[in-house]
Design a protein around this motif. Structure first.
Motif, PDB file in Angstrom:
ATOM      1  N   THR A 181       0.833  -1.197   0.000  1.00  0.00           N
ATOM      2  CA  THR A 181       0.000   0.000   0.000  1.00  0.00           C
ATOM      3  C   THR A 181       0.869   1.249   0.000  1.00  0.00           C
ATOM      4  O   THR A 181       1.833   1.340   0.752  1.00  0.00           O
ATOM      5  CB  THR A 181      -0.922   0.015   1.233  1.00  0.00           C
ATOM      6  OG1 THR A 181      -1.700  -1.171   1.232  1.00  0.00           O
ATOM      7  CG2 THR A 181      -1.823   1.225   1.234  1.00  0.00           C
ATOM      8  N   LYS A 182       0.510   2.193  -0.858  1.00  0.00           N
ATOM      9  CA  LYS A 182       1.204   3.478  -0.895  1.00  0.00           C
ATOM     10  C   LYS A 182       0.166   4.562  -0.647  1.00  0.00           C
ATOM     11  O   LYS A 182      -0.904   4.551  -1.242  1.00  0.00           O
ATOM     12  CB  LYS A 182       1.891   3.690  -2.239  1.00  0.00           C
ATOM     13  CG  LYS A 182       3.048   2.743  -2.468  1.00  0.00           C
ATOM     14  CD  LYS A 182       3.788   3.096  -3.738  1.00  0.00           C
ATOM     15  CE  LYS A 182       4.991   2.287  -4.048  1.00  0.00           C
ATOM     16  NZ  LYS A 182       5.267   1.086  -3.407  1.00  0.00           N
ATOM     17  N   VAL A 183       0.509   5.463   0.268  1.00  0.00           N
ATOM     18  CA  VAL A 183      -0.416   6.542   0.599  1.00  0.00           C
ATOM     19  C   VAL A 183       0.301   7.882   0.510  1.00  0.00           C
ATOM     20  O   VAL A 183       1.524   7.958   0.519  1.00  0.00           O
ATOM     21  CB  VAL A 183      -1.028   6.373   2.015  1.00  0.00           C
ATOM     22  CG1 VAL A 183      -1.831   5.098   2.116  1.00  0.00           C
ATOM     23  CG2 VAL A 183       0.034   6.430   3.081  1.00  0.00           C
ATOM     24  N   ILE A 184      -0.507   8.899   0.392  1.00  0.00           N
ATOM     25  CA  ILE A 184       0.011  10.259   0.433  1.00  0.00           C
ATOM     26  C   ILE A 184      -0.850  11.016   1.447  1.00  0.00           C
ATOM     27  O   ILE A 184      -2.053  10.780   1.547  1.00  0.00           O
ATOM     28  CB  ILE A 184      -0.014  10.926  -0.960  1.00  0.00           C
ATOM     29  CG1 ILE A 184       0.724  12.240  -0.921  1.00  0.00           C
ATOM     30  CG2 ILE A 184      -1.421  11.070  -1.488  1.00  0.00           C
ATOM     31  CD1 ILE A 184       1.056  12.783  -2.298  1.00  0.00           C
ATOM     32  N   GLY A 185      -0.222  11.868   2.204  1.00  0.00           N
ATOM     33  CA  GLY A 185      -0.957  12.602   3.226  1.00  0.00           C
ATOM     34  C   GLY A 185      -0.578  14.069   3.225  1.00  0.00           C
ATOM     35  O   GLY A 185       0.526  14.438   2.811  1.00  0.00           O
ATOM     36  N   PHE A 186      -1.510  14.879   3.675  1.00  0.00           N
ATOM     37  CA  PHE A 186      -1.305  16.326   3.720  1.00  0.00           C
ATOM     38  C   PHE A 186      -1.848  16.885   5.021  1.00  0.00           C
ATOM     39  O   PHE A 186      -2.878  16.425   5.523  1.00  0.00           O
ATOM     40  CB  PHE A 186      -2.062  17.027   2.573  1.00  0.00           C
ATOM     41  CG  PHE A 186      -1.659  16.568   1.211  1.00  0.00           C
ATOM     42  CD1 PHE A 186      -0.548  17.097   0.584  1.00  0.00           C
ATOM     43  CD2 PHE A 186      -2.413  15.609   0.545  1.00  0.00           C
ATOM     44  CE1 PHE A 186      -0.185  16.673  -0.677  1.00  0.00           C
ATOM     45  CE2 PHE A 186      -2.064  15.181  -0.713  1.00  0.00           C
ATOM     46  CZ  PHE A 186      -0.942  15.712  -1.328  1.00  0.00           C
ATOM     47  N   ILE A 187      -1.185  17.901   5.522  1.00  0.00           N
ATOM     48  CA  ILE A 187      -1.764  18.715   6.580  1.00  0.00           C
ATOM     49  C   ILE A 187      -2.718  19.655   5.867  1.00  0.00           C
ATOM     50  O   ILE A 187      -2.312  20.421   4.995  1.00  0.00           O
ATOM     51  CB  ILE A 187      -0.683  19.523   7.321  1.00  0.00           C
ATOM     52  CG1 ILE A 187       0.301  18.590   8.025  1.00  0.00           C
ATOM     53  CG2 ILE A 187      -1.328  20.493   8.318  1.00  0.00           C
ATOM     54  CD1 ILE A 187       1.517  19.299   8.605  1.00  0.00           C
ATOM     55  N   THR A 188      -3.994  19.585   6.188  1.00  0.00           N
ATOM     56  CA  THR A 188      -4.967  20.449   5.523  1.00  0.00           C
ATOM     57  C   THR A 188      -5.254  21.718   6.309  1.00  0.00           C
ATOM     58  O   THR A 188      -5.676  22.714   5.741  1.00  0.00           O
ATOM     59  CB  THR A 188      -6.294  19.712   5.272  1.00  0.00           C
ATOM     60  OG1 THR A 188      -6.823  19.255   6.516  1.00  0.00           O
ATOM     61  CG2 THR A 188      -6.083  18.526   4.335  1.00  0.00           C
ATOM     62  N   ASN A 189      -5.014  21.667   7.611  1.00  0.00           N
ATOM     63  CA  ASN A 189      -5.279  22.838   8.440  1.00  0.00           C
ATOM     64  C   ASN A 189      -4.554  22.679   9.772  1.00  0.00           C
ATOM     65  O   ASN A 189      -4.506  21.588  10.318  1.00  0.00           O
ATOM     66  CB  ASN A 189      -6.792  22.962   8.684  1.00  0.00           C
ATOM     67  CG  ASN A 189      -7.153  24.177   9.502  1.00  0.00           C
ATOM     68  OD1 ASN A 189      -6.523  25.217   9.413  1.00  0.00           O
ATOM     69  ND2 ASN A 189      -8.177  24.046  10.322  1.00  0.00           N
ATOM     70  N   ILE A 190      -3.988  23.753  10.244  1.00  0.00           N
ATOM     71  CA  ILE A 190      -3.457  23.791  11.599  1.00  0.00           C
ATOM     72  C   ILE A 190      -4.278  24.826  12.338  1.00  0.00           C
ATOM     73  O   ILE A 190      -4.172  26.023  12.073  1.00  0.00           O
ATOM     74  CB  ILE A 190      -1.957  24.146  11.627  1.00  0.00           C
ATOM     75  CG1 ILE A 190      -1.150  23.078  10.886  1.00  0.00           C
ATOM     76  CG2 ILE A 190      -1.488  24.285  13.073  1.00  0.00           C
ATOM     77  CD1 ILE A 190       0.330  23.375  10.767  1.00  0.00           C
ATOM     78  N   LYS A 191      -5.134  24.345  13.211  1.00  0.00           N
ATOM     79  CA  LYS A 191      -6.033  25.239  13.929  1.00  0.00           C
ATOM     80  C   LYS A 191      -5.290  25.963  15.044  1.00  0.00           C
ATOM     81  O   LYS A 191      -5.541  27.132  15.309  1.00  0.00           O
ATOM     82  CB  LYS A 191      -7.202  24.443  14.507  1.00  0.00           C
ATOM     83  CG  LYS A 191      -8.248  25.295  15.176  1.00  0.00           C
ATOM     84  CD  LYS A 191      -9.453  24.471  15.571  1.00  0.00           C
ATOM     85  CE  LYS A 191     -10.503  25.363  16.191  1.00  0.00           C
ATOM     86  NZ  LYS A 191     -11.673  24.596  16.581  1.00  0.00           N
ATOM     87  N   LYS A 192      -4.347  25.243  15.686  1.00  0.00           N
ATOM     88  CA  LYS A 192      -3.655  25.838  16.824  1.00  0.00           C
ATOM     89  C   LYS A 192      -2.289  25.186  17.006  1.00  0.00           C
ATOM     90  O   LYS A 192      -2.163  23.971  16.881  1.00  0.00           O
ATOM     91  CB  LYS A 192      -4.495  25.620  18.087  1.00  0.00           C
ATOM     92  CG  LYS A 192      -3.983  26.291  19.317  1.00  0.00           C
ATOM     93  CD  LYS A 192      -4.965  26.071  20.457  1.00  0.00           C
ATOM     94  CE  LYS A 192      -4.655  26.992  21.606  1.00  0.00           C
ATOM     95  NZ  LYS A 192      -5.617  26.850  22.698  1.00  0.00           N
TER      96      LYS A 192
END
Length: 147
Positions: A82-93
């Motif tokens: 399995t290969k995945v890609i991930g992103f930080i979509t928001n940093i609230k705090k």
């Protein structure tokens, strides 16, 4: 928290990251709602400057710790490719209180706030012994990529 060899979970089964961007050594505890990780700061780490692990490294470590909660569903079978890609979509705090040094071992505790499909919001705190170093509330997106 005492690290016992038999209780350690291989981080490679839950994160796509590899050196030099891998900022978690071990998963100490993992459930669908929470995770506890450890990471030892080494002098060759790309986020070390003047013998300190800088804020960007703490944020990346928090994100990787947090993503293992969502990522575990993609890596249920350790034999798969399995290969995945991930992103930080928001940093609230983000609150940064301290910076660990080379040789320090940090422990992070993250818990799921909410999840919708492949998007989640997670609260994470990182400690050096009993000293709180960083507190984050972060949103992440992870998806499987076709080979």
């Amino acid at each position: 928290m005492e690290l016992k060899e038999e209780n350690l979970i291989n981080i490679h089964n839950f994160l796509p990251h590899r050196e030099p961007m891998l900022m978690v050594d071990y998963i100490l505890e993992l459930t669908p709602e929470k995770v506890i990780t450890s990471f030892e700061i080494t002098s060759d780490n790309i986020f070390v400057y003047n013998d300190h692990f800088v804020e960007a490294g703490l944020i990346e470590h928090s994100a990787q710790t947090s993503s293992s909660i969502l990522g575990q569903s993609f890596f249920e079978n350790p034999e798969s490719n399995t290969k995945v890609i991930g992103f930080i979509t928001n940093i609230k705090k983000i609150e940064v209180f301290g910076s660990p040094k080379v040789g320090d071992k940090i422990i992070s505790k993250a818990s799921l706030i909410s999840k919708y499909e492949n998007i989640c919001q997670i609260f994470c705190e990182t400690f050096l012994d009993n000293e709180l170093l960083i507190r984050t509330e972060i949103s992440l997106f992870i998806q499987e990529i076709e080979s």
